[in-house]
Scaffold this motif. Structure first.
Motif, PDB file in Angstrom:
ATOM      1  N   SER A 131      -4.491  -2.237  -3.742  1.00  0.00           N
ATOM      2  CA  SER A 131      -3.520  -1.169  -4.040  1.00  0.00           C
ATOM      3  C   SER A 131      -4.058   0.221  -3.719  1.00  0.00           C
ATOM      4  N   GLN A 188      -2.082   2.695  -1.077  1.00  0.00           N
ATOM      5  CA  GLN A 188      -1.432   3.928  -1.557  1.00  0.00           C
ATOM      6  C   GLN A 188      -1.759   5.118  -0.675  1.00  0.00           C
ATOM      7  N   SER A 189      -2.891   5.071  -0.004  1.00  0.00           N
ATOM      8  CA  SER A 189      -3.277   6.156   0.889  1.00  0.00           C
ATOM      9  C   SER A 189      -3.030   5.719   2.328  1.00  0.00           C
TER      10      SER A 189
END
Length: 456
Positions: A443, A447-448
């Motif tokens: 995750s 997310q980036s």
């Protein structure tokens, strides 16, 4: 055909079944190569006056990277023990430019064929080679004259005693009880034609063939003495005796025949030399020149190699390309006509990734479980974890460059990096990888966007 010819007696259904063990989906491509393979078998059974006129139906595979194009061709070659060469069309340049010439793919194919036939020939003579190597080691461990000199007054008793001692040593040798003993052996040194191979890529063929013929003398290089363990000496002497027992003239003749009638050349990135690829960004004349240089090879011509002249009329050519920025129609018409069978491979989705992770005989999950088992660590990956890994791989392919099943490698490496690093200290443990662990580890990367591009 010689006894060293590839085995291609599989029915199309059997061929597809074998490919299914390693490759998920892509049924159209599998059927196409299976039929081409069977046609080779059929051709060998046609009357001679018609046989030469039956040429392979070359195949053009169209589809994005990582969907199984190369793997289908490679597995097909392994299945029938055929010489196989993979080349990238973008590595070739038009005659007159600096780079590899297209005939080098045929020379590489013959080299592969020679190695294949030689390996089979050495396997056939290995029992005799083992006996000869064993005798040489026994002569070193127990020189024949030693026992005779010590009991010269009783030669009959000496011969019996020496024979018994030799049999005792032979038994100990076969049982591996003498493997750690040091012996000094005399073996041939191999002449290294690395410089010659580099020249061959520049196309200086006539000079290369003459030099390689001189270096490739049957007797090998000069002899030199080496001190090694008995176990290593046994393998070195078996290799030397095998080379001595094999008739290389026959191997070369058989290899040329196998290359001509059973060879497979896989030309990848054929779209990169299509006229429409990245128009305005490079010399289109050079790309078209490569196509025109490829044309006689695919159509059928004779190429000189250091083993003799080889015809490409019955070599099976499988070309592949993504054709994202060009189309098949951008290839010159003559080359298009030499690939009458066209199959389009579909992009892989999340459900395909689940199957790829679990079903093939050499699946990624089996590989990682086996690797961790070498450290004494038991790795268990749950079904929900597999589904999440597949979903992430599919998502990243859609948001970034689509690299097909290869994305699974990067996702799995990122997921298991910490476990793999600490595995030696976690022997005897059982680690369960479930969906929660997958989300926990991946995750932050997902997310980036910048980080996901770099890591995944």
């Amino acid at each position: 055909m010689s006894d060293s010819s590839p085995r291609n007696e599989f029915t199309p259904r059997e061929t597809v079944g074998e490919l299914d063990r390693y490759i998920v989906g892509q049924d159209k491509a599998k059927r196409a190569v299976a039929i081409s393979l069977r046609n080779r078998w059929r051709r060998q059974r046609v009357a001679e006056d018609l046989r030469d006129d039956i040429v392979p139906k070359n195949i053009l595979m169209i589809g994005p990277t990582g969907v199984g194009k190369t793997e289908i061709a490679r597995r097909l070659a392994k299945l029938i023990r055929a010489p196989f060469v993979k080349v990238e069309a973008s590595k070739f340049t038009e005659v007159g430019y600096v780079g590899r010439d297209v005939e080098s793919m045929v020379r590489d194919l013959v080299e592969t064929s020679v190695n294949l036939v030689k390996e089979e020939a050495q396997l056939a003579v290995r029992p005799k080679a083992e006996e000869a190597a064993e005798a040489r080691i026994l002569d070193i461990l127990l020189p024949p004259s030693r026992s005779f000199e010590s009991t010269a007054t009783d030669p009959i008793h000496s011969e019996e005693s020496e024979s018994k001692t030799r049999e005792t040593f032979r038994r100990m040798l076969r049982e591996g009880k003498m493997d750690d003993r040091d012996v000094e052996i005399e073996v041939s040194t191999k002449s290294g034609p690395s410089m010659v191979q580099n020249f061959s890529q520049e196309g200086v063929q006539d000079m290369v063939f003459q030099i390689q013929d001189m270096l490739g003398a049957k007797g090998g290089g000069p002899k030199r003495r080496r001190k090694v363990k008995v176990a290593e000496a046994r393998e070195l002497l078996i290799e030397e005796e095998s080379a001595r027992l094999v008739d290389m003239d026959r191997v070369n003749r058989d290899a040329l025949e196998v290359a001509e009638t059973g060879g497979i050349i896989f030309i990848d990135e054929i779209d990169k030399v299509a006229g429409g690829a990245k128009k305005g960004s490079g010399p289109d004349v050079s790309r078209e020149g490569v196509q025109r240089d490829l044309l006689p090879i695919v159509e059928g011509c004779t190429v000189s190699t250091k083993y003799g002249r080889v015809k490409t009329d019955h070599v099976l050519f499988i070309a592949a390309g993504a054709f994202h920025q060009s189309s098949v129609s951008d290839l010159i018409p003559e080359l298009q006509g030499r690939f009458p069978i066209r199959v389009e491979l579909s992009s892989l989705e999340s459900a395909d990734f689940v199957r790829i992770l679990k079903e093939p005989k050499n699946s990624l999950l089996r590989q990682y479980v086996a690797l961790m088992a070498t450290e004494g660590l038991t790795l268990e990956i749950t079904d929900d974890a597999v589904e999440e890994i597949a979903s992430i791989a599919s998502t990243v392919n859609q948001s970034q460059e689509n690299i097909g099943a290869r994305r699974l490698h990067t996702v799995m490496e990122t997921l298991l990096e910490e476990i793999s690093f600490a595995a030696p200290e976690r022997a005897e443990e059982t680690i369960v990888v479930d969906r929660a662990m997958v989300l926990e580890r991946l995750s932050p990367v997902l997310q980036s966007e910048d980080l996901s591009r770099f890591v995944l």
